[in-house]
Design an enzyme around this catalytic site. Structure first.
Site, PDB file in Angstrom:
ATOM      1  N   HIS A  87      52.867  75.831  32.243  1.00  0.00           N
ATOM      2  CA  HIS A  87      54.295  75.979  31.915  1.00  0.00           C
ATOM      3  C   HIS A  87      54.553  75.796  30.423  1.00  0.00           C
ATOM      4  O   HIS A  87      55.618  76.171  29.941  1.00  0.00           O
ATOM      5  CB  HIS A  87      55.183  75.100  32.807  1.00  0.00           C
ATOM      6  CG  HIS A  87      55.194  73.632  32.505  1.00  0.00           C
ATOM      7  ND1 HIS A  87      54.378  72.722  33.132  1.00  0.00           N
ATOM      8  CD2 HIS A  87      55.957  72.914  31.654  1.00  0.00           C
ATOM      9  CE1 HIS A  87      54.642  71.513  32.682  1.00  0.00           C
ATOM     10  NE2 HIS A  87      55.592  71.590  31.784  1.00  0.00           N
ATOM     11  N   ASP A 223      48.339  73.702  36.910  1.00  0.00           N
ATOM     12  CA  ASP A 223      49.252  73.866  35.779  1.00  0.00           C
ATOM     13  C   ASP A 223      48.517  73.719  34.437  1.00  0.00           C
ATOM     14  O   ASP A 223      48.685  72.735  33.729  1.00  0.00           O
ATOM     15  CB  ASP A 223      50.390  72.846  35.900  1.00  0.00           C
ATOM     16  CG  ASP A 223      51.603  73.245  35.066  1.00  0.00           C
ATOM     17  OD1 ASP A 223      51.452  74.078  34.156  1.00  0.00           O
ATOM     18  OD2 ASP A 223      52.695  72.709  35.319  1.00  0.00           O
ATOM     19  N   SER A 653      54.140  67.150  28.651  1.00  0.00           N
ATOM     20  CA  SER A 653      53.492  68.214  29.410  1.00  0.00           C
ATOM     21  C   SER A 653      52.259  68.717  28.688  1.00  0.00           C
ATOM     22  O   SER A 653      52.336  69.062  27.506  1.00  0.00           O
ATOM     23  CB  SER A 653      54.445  69.375  29.630  1.00  0.00           C
ATOM     24  OG  SER A 653      55.394  69.031  30.589  1.00  0.00           O
TER      25      SER A 653
HETATM   26  N1  ARG Z   1      58.814  69.737  35.777  1.00  0.00           N
HETATM   27  C1  ARG Z   1      57.788  70.114  34.843  1.00  0.00           C
HETATM   28  C2  ARG Z   1      58.067  69.547  33.472  1.00  0.00           C
HETATM   29  O1  ARG Z   1      59.187  69.429  33.061  1.00  0.00           O
HETATM   30  C3  ARG Z   1      57.669  71.567  34.669  1.00  0.00           C
HETATM   31  C4  ARG Z   1      57.053  72.240  35.774  1.00  0.00           C
HETATM   32  C5  ARG Z   1      57.109  73.713  35.603  1.00  0.00           C
HETATM   33  N2  ARG Z   1      57.077  74.297  36.890  1.00  0.00           N
HETATM   34  C6  ARG Z   1      58.135  74.895  37.453  1.00  0.00           C
HETATM   35  N3  ARG Z   1      58.050  75.239  38.681  1.00  0.00           N
HETATM   36  N4  ARG Z   1      59.239  75.147  36.787  1.00  0.00           N
HETATM   37  O2  ARG Z   1      57.157  69.257  32.738  1.00  0.00           O
END
Ligand code: ARG
Length: 768
Positions: A87, A223, A653
Site C-alpha cells: 500500500h 502487503d 507502514s
Molecule cells: N490500514 C493500513 C495503514 O494505514 C493500510 C492498509 C491498506 N489496505 C487497504 N485495504 N486499504 O497502514
C-alpha cells in the site's frame, strides 16, 4: 515565580530515574541508550544502543528510510534494494500500470535492473543525524515572553538552524517541536530522488482482504513491494533519475531471519510514525468524537460510493481511481473505528478524569498554580471557539476539496497571482510549473465521475454548515438553480475549461486572468477559499494561538506531575523506534486472538465471487499442493502474518520488524480494530501492530513470482530461535497489567520503591 518550562522539563528528564517501559512509546533513537536500552535488553535485545543508532558508524538506522514522506522502507541488500508495503508502493504500481500491462492486477518483478520502473517525484530520506536543539531554540525565552514573539523567534531560529545544517543543499534538514513545543530537535537527511519500482505481488495478494480486512486481525495480506534506490557514481543522492546513476550502496542493510517468530520474542520497529495526539485534551477528543469524525465519515462515504459505482462499471476507470480510492477508504474506515473505540473504551471520560486530577495537583501548590494555572481553562475556552467553526473546516477539507476539480482550480492560484502581477517571467514560471501536475492529474481523471462527487459533496456542505459560515456561491445556487446542487454541477462541468486536459493546455498556451476568473469551477473555488480565509480561519487562528501556549503548559504540567512515567513525544513523521514482544491478545469477552496466521487462512477466506478475497490461480495451486519451499515453519505451515505489541501508527507502514539480533522478521503494515483509538490513547492490552511475516514475503517473490534472483540478493540467515522472554513471560505482561493496585503497591514496597513495575494504567487512557 515562573520558570522556564523547557529548562525545568529538561532538568526533570535529567534527574529522574529513567527507565522507560515497552509497549507504549515511539522513542527518539538519540535517547535509547539512556531511556530504553536496559529495558530492551531485558526483553531480549542482544544489540547495544550504538548498534541501533550511531552517527559515526554504520548502525541499524542506516538501513531504514522514509519513503516519499509518507511511509517507511528498509534496505535488504548491498545494492540499494528496498522493502516496503504494497500500500506504500500502490501509487507507483498503479502509475506504472496500463490497461494493456496492468501490473497492479498481475504483479511485476523486474528481471534485470534495466527493467526496473522509474517514479518521477518519489524520493527516500536517509537520516544522517539528529540533535536536541531545545536550548538553542528557547534561549532567552521566558514564561513572560509574549506568545507571538515566542513563535516568531523560534520559527526564525528553526529556519536558521535548518538552513545551516543543509550545508549548501547537501542535506535536507528541519527542526521539529516535541511535547507541544517544550522541546525541539534537528533532523538531517540525505534525500535520494531516484527510486525505482522493482517488484510487487498481484493486488489480490498485496491487498488481499481489501477494505473488509483493513485495520483488522487476523490478517492474510502480502502487503509488500520492492524498490531500488539509485545514486550517482560517488554514491551521492541525485534529485531525479539521472543518466549514469547506479544502485545505492547503503551503509547497512538488514539480514533476513529465516527461522521466524514465536510468542514472546523481542521485536522492534524502526520507522517514521506520522501523527499521534496522545496529549489531546478531553475537549479535543470530544470534538473529534461528536463532530469531526462523523463529518469525515459521511463525506468520504458519499465520495467512495460514487467512485465505486463508476469503477465497477468501467475497468479503465477502476485502474485510474484505484489508488485514490484506497487512500480515502483507508482513513474512512479508520475514523469509523476510532469513534467506535472511543465510545467503547470511554476515552473522553478517562481523559477528563486525568484533567481533574491534574487540576487538583496544580491547585495544591501556589507556584504550580502560577505556572500552569491558566492551561486547562484556556484549553476549554479555545475548544468552544473551535467547536463553533469546526464543521466549516471539515467541509472545506473533505467536502469542497474532496472534489477533484476544486483541487485543480486551487492549483491555478500561483498562476493567477503571477497574472495579477503582470510579470512575464513569473507567468511563464507558474505556467511551466503546472505542466507536469496537469498531465498527472488528467491521466487518472474522469469528469463525469467528478461531477457526481461535486454535486453530492457540495450539497452536503450547503446543507450541514451553519448558514452564516457559507460561501457566497451557495447563495447563487439557491437563487439561480433553485437550490439544486446537481443543476449547478451541470452548469460548472459544461462550462469550465478545467474538465479536460486539452482545454487546460489551451489555456496554458495563452493564460489570461480574465479567462481564469470567468471559469465557473475556479469561481467556486475562489468563493470557498475567500470565505474560509476571511470568515473562518481568523477565528480559528485566534483561538489556536492561546491553545498553543495552553497545550505546552498542559503537557509540561503532566510530565512534571507524573514523574514516574517516561513519556515519548507524539509521532510527527520523525524517525522513531518502538519495541515490545510478539504477543497475542483478547479482543473482547471470550475472544482470544492467536499471534500468527498461516496460508491455511488464505484458503479459508478465498472467495472467487468477492473481488476482495480472490486468490490468484497460481497461488491457489501452490497452496493446495503445500508447495512452501524453504519457507515452511517447523510445523510444516506457511507463515503469513504475526502481531506484536509495538507502538506504531500511520507512516510506520513498511517499517522493518527486527528481532533481538537485528534481523528482519517482518514488515509492519497495520493496526487492529480493537485499538483504533491508539493514536489518541494507548491501550497495552489491546493495541497490536500487524506484520507480514518475512517468509511469506520471500515465498511470494520466489515461488509465486518466480523472482528468486531478488531473494538471492538478500542476506538470509538462520541463527536459531529469536531471543525474547518466551511465551510465559509475554502473557505474564498481561497478568501484570491486571494486578490490583494493592498487589502493585506490594511489589513496589518489596523493591524498596525502586520498582520498574508499570504504574497502574487505566485501561482506556494509558497514554495521557
Ligand atoms: N490500514 C493500513 C495503514 O494505514 C493500510 C492498509 C491498506 N489496505 C487497504 N485495504 N486499504 O497502514
Amino acid at each position: 515565580m515562573r520558570t522556564n518550562n523547557w529548562a525545568k522539563a529538561l532538568l526533570l528528564t535529567l534527574l529522574l530515574p529513567l527507565t522507560a517501559h515497552a509497549d507504549e512509546g515511539m522513542w527518539l533513537p538519540l535517547f535509547i541508550k539512556r531511556l530504553n536500552q536496559a529495558d530492551m535488553q531485558k526483553k531480549g535485545l542482544k544489540l547495544t544502543a550504538e548498534e541501533i543508532y550511531d552517527v559515526n558508524n554504520a548502525s541499524l538506522k542506516d538501513a531504514v528510510v522514509q519513503l516519499g514522506g509518507f511511509c517507511t522502507g528498509e534496505f535488504v541488500s548491498s545494492q540499494g534494494l528496498l522493502l516496503t508495503n504494497h500500500h506504500c508502493g500502490y501509487d507507483a504500481i498503479q502509475s506504472n500500470s496500463t490497461p494493456q500491462d496492468n501490473i497492479l492486477q498481475n504483479g511485476f518483478y523486474a528481471a534485470t535492473k534495466a527493467d526496473e520502473k522509474k517514479n518521477p517525484g518519489l524520493f527516500v530520506d536517509i537520516l544522517v543525524r539528529m540533535e536536541d536543539v531545545s536550548a538553542k531554540m528557547l534561549e532567552g525565552i521566558t514564561a513572560a515572553t509574549p506568545e507571538a514573539e515566542r513563535m516568531a523567534t523560534i520559527q526564525q531560529r528553526q529556519r536558521e538552524t535548518a538552513e545551516a545544517a543543509k550545508e549548501n543543499g547537501q542535506y535536507v534538514a528541519y527542526v521539529r517541536d516535541m511535547f507541544g513545543g517544550n522541546e525541539y530537535y534537528l533532523f538531517v537527511y540525505q534525500r535520494f530522488g531516484d527510486v525505482r519500482l522493482v517488484g510487487a505481488p498481484p493486488e489480490a495478494v498485496g491487498k488481499f482482504g481489501g477494505d473488509t480486512d483493513n485495520w483488522m486481525w487476523p490478517r492474510h495480506t502480502g502487503d509488500f513491494s520492492m524498490f531500488r534506490v539509485y545514486a550517482d557514481k560517488n554514491n551521492k543522492p541525485t534529485p531525479g533519475a539521472q543518466e549514469g546513476n547506479v544502485p545505492y550502496v547503503p551503509k547497512k542493510h538488514l539480514p533476513v531471519a529465516m527461522q521466524g517468530v514465536q510468542e514472546g520474542d523481542f521485536a522492534m520497529v524502526f520507522g517514521f510514525p506520522g501523527r499521534t495526539q496522545r496529549f489531546l485534551p478531553a475537549a479535543g477528543l470530544q470534538l473529534t468524537l461528536d463532530e469531526s469524525n462523523p463529518a469525515r465519515i459521511k463525506l468520504r462515504d458519499t465520495r467512495l460510493k460514487i467512485w465505486k459505482a463508476d469503477m465497477d462499471k468501467n475497468p479503465d476507470l477502476r485502474l485510474q481511481y484505484a489508488s485514490k480510492y484506497a487512500n480515502i477508504a483507508n482513513y474512512w474506515k479508520y475514523f469509523i473505528g476510532q469513534n467506535e473505540g472511543m465510545k467503547r473504551l470511554k476515552t473522553v471520560d478517562t481523559k477528563k478524569a486525568e484533567e481533574v486530577a491534574l487540576a487538583q495537583w496544580i491547585a495544591q501548590d501556589p507556584a504550580r498554580q502560577q505556572q500552569y494555572g491558566e492551561a486547562l481553562s484556556t484549553i476549554e475556552q479555545a475548544y468552544k471557539v473551535q467547536r463553533q467553526y469546526n464543521l466549516s473546516s471539515q467541509y472545506v477539507n473533505e467536502g469542497a476539496f474532496g472534489t477533484e476539480i476544486v483541487t485543480l482550480a486551487a492549483r491555478m492560484m500561483p498562476l493567477a497571482n503571477a497574472l495579477k502581477s503582470g510579470d512575464k517571467g513569473a507567468i511563464s514560471k507558474a505556467t511551466e510549473a503546472l505542466r507536469e501536475p496537469v498531465k498527472d492529474y488528467f491521466k487518472d481523471y474522469s469528469a463525469p465521475t467528478d461531477q457526481k462527487v461535486f454535486a453530492a459533496l457540495m450539497n452536503l456542505y450547503m446543507q450541514d454548515v451553519p448558514q452564516d459560515q457559507q460561501p457566497d456561491v451557495f447563495a447563487l445556487v439557491k437563487k439561480q438553480y433553485g437550490g439544486s446542487m446537481s443543476k449547478y454541477a451541470d452548469y460548472v462541468f459544461s462550462n469550465s475549461f478545467l474538465t479536460s486536459e486539452a482545454k487546460v493546455n489551451a489555456f496554458l498556451a495563452n493564460p489570461t486572468l480574465a479567462k481564469l476568473e470567468a471559469d465557473p469551477a475556479y469561481k467556486t473555488y475562489q468563493s470557498v477559499y475567500t470565505n474560509y480565509v476571511q470568515n473562518i480561519a481568523p477565528k480559528l487562528q485566534a483561538s489556536q494561538a492561546g491553545l498553543g501556549r495552553a497545550n505546552r503548559l498542559y503537557v509540561a504540567a503532566l510530565r512534571e506531575k507524573n514523574t514516574q512515567k517516561v513519556y515519548s513525544p507524539d509521532a510527527n513523521s520523525t524517525i522513531r523506534l518502538s519495541y515490545g514482544t510478539v504477543r497475542p491478545y483478547n479482543g473482547r469477552d471470550a475472544v482470544h486472538y492467536d499471534y500468527k496466521t498461516t496460508a491455511q487462512g488464505i484458503l479459508e477466506k478465498e472467495d472467487p465471487t468477492n473481488p476482495e478475497f480472490v486468490v490468484p490461480k497460481k497461488e491457489l495451486e501452490l497452496l493446495k499442493m503445500k508447495d512452501y519451499g524453504r519457507y515452511a515453519d517447523k510445523n510444516g505451515n506457511l507463515p503469513v502474518g504475526f502481531i506484536t505489541d509495538n507502538d506504531i501508527t500511520g507512516g510506520n507502514s513498511g517499517s522493518p520488524v527486527i528481532n533481538g539480533r537485528g534481523e528482519l522478521i517482518g514488515l509492519a503494515f497495520d493496526g487492529n480494530w480493537e485499538a483504533m483509538t491508539g493514536d489518541l490513547a494507548y491501550d497495552p492490552e489491546l493495541k497490536r501492530c500487524i506484520n507480514v511475516d518475512i517468509r511469506y514475503v520471500l515465498w511470494c517473490i520466489e515461488k509465486l513470482g518466480g523472482a528468486k534472483h531478488l531473494v538471492d540478493e538478500m542476506t538470509l540467515q538462520n541463527n536459531g530461535p529469536s531471543p525474547g522472554v518466551g511465551a510465559a513471560s509475554a502473557s505474564s505482561n498481561t497478568m501484570n497489567a491486571d494486578m490490583s493496585d494493592v498487589e502493585k503497591m506490594k511489589v513496589k514496597t518489596e523493591n524498596g520503591g525502586k520498582t520498574k513495575i508499570k504504574r497502574k494504567k487505566n485501561k482506556d487512557a494509558a497514554a495521557l
